[in-house]
Write a protein that holds these residues in place. Structure first.
Motif, PDB file in Angstrom:
ATOM      1  N   ARG A   4       0.829  -1.211   0.000  1.00 54.02           N
ATOM      2  CA  ARG A   4       0.000   0.000   0.000  1.00 54.02           C
ATOM      3  C   ARG A   4       0.865   1.263   0.000  1.00 54.02           C
ATOM      4  O   ARG A   4       0.599   2.209  -0.753  1.00 54.02           O
ATOM      5  CB  ARG A   4      -0.932   0.013   1.210  1.00 54.02           C
ATOM      6  CG  ARG A   4      -1.670   1.351   1.400  1.00 54.02           C
ATOM      7  CD  ARG A   4      -2.462   1.376   2.689  1.00 54.02           C
ATOM      8  NE  ARG A   4      -1.657   1.051   3.845  1.00 54.02           N
ATOM      9  CZ  ARG A   4      -0.821   1.910   4.453  1.00 54.02           C
ATOM     10  NH1 ARG A   4      -0.679   3.128   3.993  1.00 54.02           N
ATOM     11  NH2 ARG A   4      -0.130   1.526   5.511  1.00 54.02           N
ATOM     12  N   GLU A  32     -10.052   3.073  10.895  1.00 55.23           N
ATOM     13  CA  GLU A  32      -9.646   1.678  10.794  1.00 55.23           C
ATOM     14  C   GLU A  32      -8.139   1.603  10.550  1.00 55.23           C
ATOM     15  O   GLU A  32      -7.570   2.512   9.938  1.00 55.23           O
ATOM     16  CB  GLU A  32     -10.362   0.985   9.617  1.00 55.23           C
ATOM     17  CG  GLU A  32     -11.871   0.983   9.690  1.00 55.23           C
ATOM     18  CD  GLU A  32     -12.480   0.350   8.443  1.00 55.23           C
ATOM     19  OE1 GLU A  32     -11.713  -0.232   7.634  1.00 55.23           O
ATOM     20  OE2 GLU A  32     -13.704   0.451   8.271  1.00 55.23           O
ATOM     21  N   CYS A  35      -4.883  -1.020   5.409  1.00 55.59           N
ATOM     22  CA  CYS A  35      -4.619  -2.332   4.821  1.00 55.59           C
ATOM     23  C   CYS A  35      -3.178  -2.364   4.314  1.00 55.59           C
ATOM     24  O   CYS A  35      -2.709  -1.394   3.703  1.00 55.59           O
ATOM     25  CB  CYS A  35      -5.587  -2.578   3.670  1.00 55.59           C
ATOM     26  SG  CYS A  35      -5.285  -4.084   2.724  1.00 55.59           S
ATOM     27  N   ARG A  38      -3.867  -2.648   0.073  1.00 56.89           N
ATOM     28  CA  ARG A  38      -4.715  -1.760  -0.720  1.00 56.89           C
ATOM     29  C   ARG A  38      -4.770  -0.361  -0.120  1.00 56.89           C
ATOM     30  O   ARG A  38      -4.812  -0.203   1.102  1.00 56.89           O
ATOM     31  CB  ARG A  38      -6.131  -2.324  -0.805  1.00 56.89           C
ATOM     32  CG  ARG A  38      -6.243  -3.672  -1.488  1.00 56.89           C
ATOM     33  CD  ARG A  38      -7.594  -4.302  -1.212  1.00 56.89           C
ATOM     34  NE  ARG A  38      -7.756  -4.577   0.219  1.00 56.89           N
ATOM     35  CZ  ARG A  38      -8.917  -4.863   0.802  1.00 56.89           C
ATOM     36  NH1 ARG A  38     -10.017  -4.906   0.082  1.00 56.89           N
ATOM     37  NH2 ARG A  38      -8.972  -5.107   2.089  1.00 56.89           N
ATOM     38  N   CYS A  40      -6.878   3.197   0.634  1.00 60.12           N
ATOM     39  CA  CYS A  40      -8.228   3.353   1.183  1.00 60.12           C
ATOM     40  C   CYS A  40      -9.289   3.326   0.092  1.00 60.12           C
ATOM     41  O   CYS A  40     -10.380   2.766   0.287  1.00 60.12           O
ATOM     42  CB  CYS A  40      -8.316   4.637   2.001  1.00 60.12           C
ATOM     43  SG  CYS A  40      -7.909   6.139   1.078  1.00 60.12           S
ATOM     44  N   GLN A  42      -9.039   1.786  -2.876  1.00 62.51           N
ATOM     45  CA  GLN A  42      -9.128   0.415  -3.383  1.00 62.51           C
ATOM     46  C   GLN A  42      -9.986  -0.445  -2.448  1.00 62.51           C
ATOM     47  O   GLN A  42     -10.765  -1.287  -2.918  1.00 62.51           O
ATOM     48  CB  GLN A  42      -7.732  -0.178  -3.530  1.00 62.51           C
ATOM     49  CG  GLN A  42      -6.916   0.429  -4.654  1.00 62.51           C
ATOM     50  CD  GLN A  42      -5.471  -0.040  -4.651  1.00 62.51           C
ATOM     51  OE1 GLN A  42      -4.963  -0.529  -3.642  1.00 62.51           O
ATOM     52  NE2 GLN A  42      -4.798   0.124  -5.777  1.00 62.51           N
ATOM     53  N   ARG A  43      -9.856  -0.251  -1.162  1.00 61.76           N
ATOM     54  CA  ARG A  43     -10.690  -0.986  -0.200  1.00 61.76           C
ATOM     55  C   ARG A  43     -12.165  -0.634  -0.392  1.00 61.76           C
ATOM     56  O   ARG A  43     -13.038  -1.512  -0.338  1.00 61.76           O
ATOM     57  CB  ARG A  43     -10.269  -0.664   1.236  1.00 61.76           C
ATOM     58  CG  ARG A  43      -8.919  -1.195   1.638  1.00 61.76           C
ATOM     59  CD  ARG A  43      -8.600  -0.829   3.074  1.00 61.76           C
ATOM     60  NE  ARG A  43      -9.126  -1.810   4.024  1.00 61.76           N
ATOM     61  CZ  ARG A  43      -8.999  -1.707   5.340  1.00 61.76           C
ATOM     62  NH1 ARG A  43      -8.397  -0.647   5.873  1.00 61.76           N
ATOM     63  NH2 ARG A  43      -9.483  -2.637   6.136  1.00 61.76           N
ATOM     64  N   ASP A  44     -12.438   0.646  -0.601  1.00 61.33           N
ATOM     65  CA  ASP A  44     -13.821   1.068  -0.827  1.00 61.33           C
ATOM     66  C   ASP A  44     -14.400   0.395  -2.061  1.00 61.33           C
ATOM     67  O   ASP A  44     -15.529  -0.098  -2.050  1.00 61.33           O
ATOM     68  CB  ASP A  44     -13.881   2.585  -1.003  1.00 61.33           C
ATOM     69  CG  ASP A  44     -13.757   3.337   0.312  1.00 61.33           C
ATOM     70  OD1 ASP A  44     -13.613   2.682   1.363  1.00 61.33           O
ATOM     71  OD2 ASP A  44     -13.808   4.579   0.289  1.00 61.33           O
ATOM     72  N   ASP A  46     -13.573  -2.445  -3.381  1.00 57.46           N
ATOM     73  CA  ASP A  46     -13.816  -3.859  -3.112  1.00 57.46           C
ATOM     74  C   ASP A  46     -15.041  -4.054  -2.226  1.00 57.46           C
ATOM     75  O   ASP A  46     -15.837  -4.979  -2.447  1.00 57.46           O
ATOM     76  CB  ASP A  46     -12.591  -4.484  -2.451  1.00 57.46           C
ATOM     77  CG  ASP A  46     -11.372  -4.499  -3.371  1.00 57.46           C
ATOM     78  OD1 ASP A  46     -11.533  -4.202  -4.574  1.00 57.46           O
ATOM     79  OD2 ASP A  46     -10.261  -4.797  -2.892  1.00 57.46           O
ATOM     80  N   ARG A  47     -15.222  -3.206  -1.239  1.00 54.08           N
ATOM     81  CA  ARG A  47     -16.391  -3.321  -0.366  1.00 54.08           C
ATOM     82  C   ARG A  47     -17.692  -3.115  -1.151  1.00 54.08           C
ATOM     83  O   ARG A  47     -18.686  -3.793  -0.912  1.00 54.08           O
ATOM     84  CB  ARG A  47     -16.296  -2.294   0.767  1.00 54.08           C
ATOM     85  CG  ARG A  47     -15.192  -2.616   1.767  1.00 54.08           C
ATOM     86  CD  ARG A  47     -15.069  -1.554   2.845  1.00 54.08           C
ATOM     87  NE  ARG A  47     -13.955  -1.854   3.743  1.00 54.08           N
ATOM     88  CZ  ARG A  47     -13.656  -1.182   4.836  1.00 54.08           C
ATOM     89  NH1 ARG A  47     -14.409  -0.136   5.190  1.00 54.08           N
ATOM     90  NH2 ARG A  47     -12.629  -1.528   5.590  1.00 54.08           N
TER      91      ARG A  47
END
Length: 332
Positions: A4, A32, A35, A38, A40, A42-44, A46-47
């Motif tokens: 990341r 949080e 990761c 990923r 932040c 990229q995490r969004d 995926d979620r």
């Protein structure tokens, strides 16, 4: 250095000064740990892809209600087209492609069954009105994951809330998605209308066709290219292209979007949604448990609105039939 962190470092060396950098995000409502793999945004992304509301988009109307043909757009295919266009523009302008993609993939999560006909029906029924872009924020903040929400970043939520009208998004990536949405829907609606036989290609405004192209692909390419030439400082079209886009837009709103063939079933949508709204208002115990919790915390009208707006076209029809249409007797 984690994967990341390397990605975040790469952003600073490859993106332009107007981009939104992942390591400068305003963050999440609930902080949080980062990761290791990923960013932040990229995490969004995926979620959003893995949430229930995203899967339901596959059976939600775009323009033609519950079309029987395999090749008409649904809310899901529209979303994917917006994401592809947004990524292309963001990459060309050296903006944050991951943020643009996340906003694009989730911008319509709050859309009702039966497209804008369903939205208009709920807007009349829900105290305070109903707007799908506000509902998209509510879906990811309040309704997903049994009420815990997806806890997305402030930049993605801002992109959802302002992707359609009113105030513009705070990020350039959000502005890109707002234009990508416009580029996608006007062109795929033209193609679907031609396939449905409610429009002929030779009926399109001649000047717009001459400037932007004869085919969907040519028009999308022309619009994207014009935005890229226009540059990242002020996201938009050049004046001459904006004029011809508006000509196409006005043409579609005066023909296809009000065409009696395309819209003949919409008069039934208001009755279906109104009947469901009244029924669950009178029988809140029939709501699923997760919406009973919403009812206790946010009120009955909010719970009923959340439940109906989240339905797919087919689920709304099945629910209506189960409640209001006599069922055949089956021997026990």
């Amino acid at each position: 250095m984690t994967v990341r962190e390397r990605t975040e470092q790469l952003e600073h060396s490859t993106l332009c000064a107007f981009a939104t950098f992942s390591d400068a995000s305003a963050g999440r409502l609930r902080p949080e740990p980062p990761c290791p793999l990923r960013t932040c945004f990229q995490r969004d992304r995926d979620r959003i892809i893995h949430c229930k509301a995203f899967r339901r988009l596959k059976q939600k109307t775009q323009v033609f209600l519950s079309p029987e043909g395999d090749h008409y757009r649904t809310r899901l295919t529209h979303t994917l087209e917006v994401a592809q266009i947004a990524r292309t523009i963001a990459r060309a302008l050296q903006l944050n492609e991951d943020l643009a993609e996340a906003i694009a993939l989730g911008h319509d999560l709050g859309h009702t069954p039966f497209g804008h006909a369903g939205e208009r029906a709920l807007d009349k029924l829900c105290p305070g009105g109903f707007r799908h872009y506000d509902q998209s924020v509510r879906v990811v903040q309040r309704l997903e994951k049994e009420g815990a929400g997806l806890n997305l970043t402030a930049e993605v939520l801002d992109g959802f809330a302002h992707h359609t009208k009113g105030q513009w998004p705070l990020t350039k990536e959000g502005c890109v998605v707002r234009y990508a949405d416009r580029i996608a829907y006007i062109n795929h609606d033209i193609e679907d209308a031609i396939s449905a036989g409610v429009l002929r290609a030779d009926q399109l405004p001649a000047e717009a066709v001459e400037l932007l192209g004869n085919t969907k692909s040519q028009r999308i390419t022309s619009l994207i290219a014009d935005m890229v030439v226009h540059g990242p400082e002020i996201i938009g079209f050049s004046p001459v292209v904006e004029q011809q886009y508006k000509a196409l837009h006005s043409f579609m709103y005066s023909t296809v979007y009000v065409d009696p063939v395309a819209k003949k079933e919409e008069q039934k949508v208001e009755k279906l949604i109104s009947e469901l709204y009244e029924y669950f208002g009178l029988h809140p115990e029939k709501l699923p448990e997760e919406y009973l919790q919403v009812c206790r915390e946010d009120g009955l009208d909010r719970a009923v609105t959340d439940y109906i707006s989240g339905m797919s076209d087919e689920y709304a029809i099945r629910t209506f039939e189960k409640i209001f249409v006599p069922q055949k007797w089956r021997t026990p």
